[in-house]
Write an enzyme that holds these catalytic residues in place. Structure first.
Site, PDB file in Angstrom:
ATOM      1  N   LEU A  74      69.942 184.776   4.615  1.00  0.00           N
ATOM      2  CA  LEU A  74      69.672 183.713   3.641  1.00  0.00           C
ATOM      3  C   LEU A  74      70.878 183.383   2.758  1.00  0.00           C
ATOM      4  O   LEU A  74      70.903 182.335   2.121  1.00  0.00           O
ATOM      5  CB  LEU A  74      68.464 184.083   2.777  1.00  0.00           C
ATOM      6  N   CYS A 177      89.769 172.462  27.592  1.00  0.00           N
ATOM      7  CA  CYS A 177      88.487 173.089  27.292  1.00  0.00           C
ATOM      8  C   CYS A 177      88.765 174.311  26.419  1.00  0.00           C
ATOM      9  O   CYS A 177      89.921 174.648  26.138  1.00  0.00           O
ATOM     10  CB  CYS A 177      87.729 173.455  28.562  1.00  0.00           C
ATOM     11  N   CYS A 180      91.086 176.806  27.886  1.00  0.00           N
ATOM     12  CA  CYS A 180      92.509 176.439  27.916  1.00  0.00           C
ATOM     13  C   CYS A 180      93.202 176.996  26.671  1.00  0.00           C
ATOM     14  O   CYS A 180      94.354 177.427  26.729  1.00  0.00           O
ATOM     15  CB  CYS A 180      92.684 174.922  27.901  1.00  0.00           C
ATOM     16  N   CYS A 194      80.681 188.804  11.961  1.00  0.00           N
ATOM     17  CA  CYS A 194      80.423 188.469  10.563  1.00  0.00           C
ATOM     18  C   CYS A 194      79.679 189.612   9.869  1.00  0.00           C
ATOM     19  O   CYS A 194      79.873 189.853   8.678  1.00  0.00           O
ATOM     20  CB  CYS A 194      79.611 187.179  10.469  1.00  0.00           C
ATOM     21  N   CYS A 251      93.925 177.034  33.893  1.00  0.00           N
ATOM     22  CA  CYS A 251      92.716 177.413  33.153  1.00  0.00           C
ATOM     23  C   CYS A 251      91.627 177.867  34.140  1.00  0.00           C
ATOM     24  O   CYS A 251      91.381 177.212  35.146  1.00  0.00           O
ATOM     25  CB  CYS A 251      92.193 176.228  32.344  1.00  0.00           C
TER      26      CYS A 251
HETATM   27 ZN    ZN Z   1      90.254 174.611  30.455  1.00  0.00          ZN
END
Ligand code: ZN
Length: 261
Positions: A74, A177, A180, A194, A251
């Site tokens: 929250l 992307c 990449c 986190c 990639c």
């Molecule tokens: Zn890519």
């Protein structure tokens, strides 16, 4: 895109501040109403993102999350209320979004996005906004969106830092992307979560709102897309920086040899 819906008197009043913008207008608002957007994660980024998209009148909003609301959420996940603790996040989000705008059709996906279900779920939407909290999901969403030619607006936050970009690598040169830019996911030990490292609550608001803006821009086709650029926000320094990012020929997702593994 399907035929544009006629707007009711109530819709014209609700969306008046959008319609008056030359870049939106009645046609643009009709496009938002006709749009289908999937939001991955109803957490810190998803909270502002979902609320702004609902308020903007996005006709169909998908929400995927397999988690329940916890007290520790929250501090930043402002779509959920204290009374929602223990409730599925998709259900808590659906209630909040219906209160904001009952015209929005909210589709709940109370599950984890996995290789087996991702293509089927993502295929039902025009644009995907990823606010998930783990690398496996982020890379999966990137790969499936690339294969299905879906525009992806992806953001991430940790401590006081956030980053966001838009990916539509199927459009070819100039459109990298996520893989990449970040060829492989760091090991889960290398980058703290986190939960381990902390995250400023309002940072989620900043980046989630930026995601909502980029999603709306992609649907309307206005302004300059973030595709090919990575926007970095340093909350402690109070600086935004935008860097150019290139498509990588090798990639593993969108490169020349992709799919030959
Ligand atoms: Zn890519």
């Amino acid at each position: 895109m399907a035929s544009l819906p006629d707007m009711t008197e109530m819709q014209i009043r609700r969306y008046a501040r959008h319609i008056v913008l030359a870049e939106v207008g009645g046609m643009g608002q009709a496009r938002l109403i006709a749009a289908k957007v999937l939001v991955v994660g109803a957490g810190g980024l998803g909270a502002p993102l979902l609320q702004y998209l609902a308020a903007a009148g996005i006709g169909t909003l998908g929400v995927i999350d397999d988690d329940k609301v916890d007290l520790s959420n929250l501090q930043r996940q402002v779509i959920h209320r204290t009374t929602d603790i223990g409730t599925a996040k998709v259900e808590s989000a659906r209630r909040a979004l219906s209160d904001i705008n009952p015209e929005v059709r909210v589709v709940m996906h109370p599950r984890r996005l996995e290789p087996g279900n991702a293509p089927q779920i993502i295929n039902g939407y025009d644009v995907v906004a990823d606010g998930s909290d783990n690398f496996a999901t982020r890379y999966l969403v990137n790969e499936v969106c690339y294969r299905l030619h879906k525009t992806l607006v992806s953001a991430a936050i940790l401590r006081f830092d956030g980053q966001i970009s838009t990916y539509k690598a199927w459009q070819g040169a100039g459109h990298p992307c996520l893989a990449c830019i970040f060829p492989s996911a760091p090991s889960e030990d290398a980058v703290p979560s986190c939960a381990q490292a902390g995250v400023l609550g309002s940072l989620a608001g900043t980046l989630g709102a930026l995601q909502a803006t980029e999603v709306v821009k992609e649907i309307l086709g206005v302004g300059r897309s973030l595709s090919g650029r990575l926007l970095l926000y340093d909350a402690l320094a109070a600086t935004f920086e935008t860097i150019s990012v290139d498509k990588q020929p090798d990639c593993p997702v969108c490169g020349n040899r992709a799919g030959q593994a």
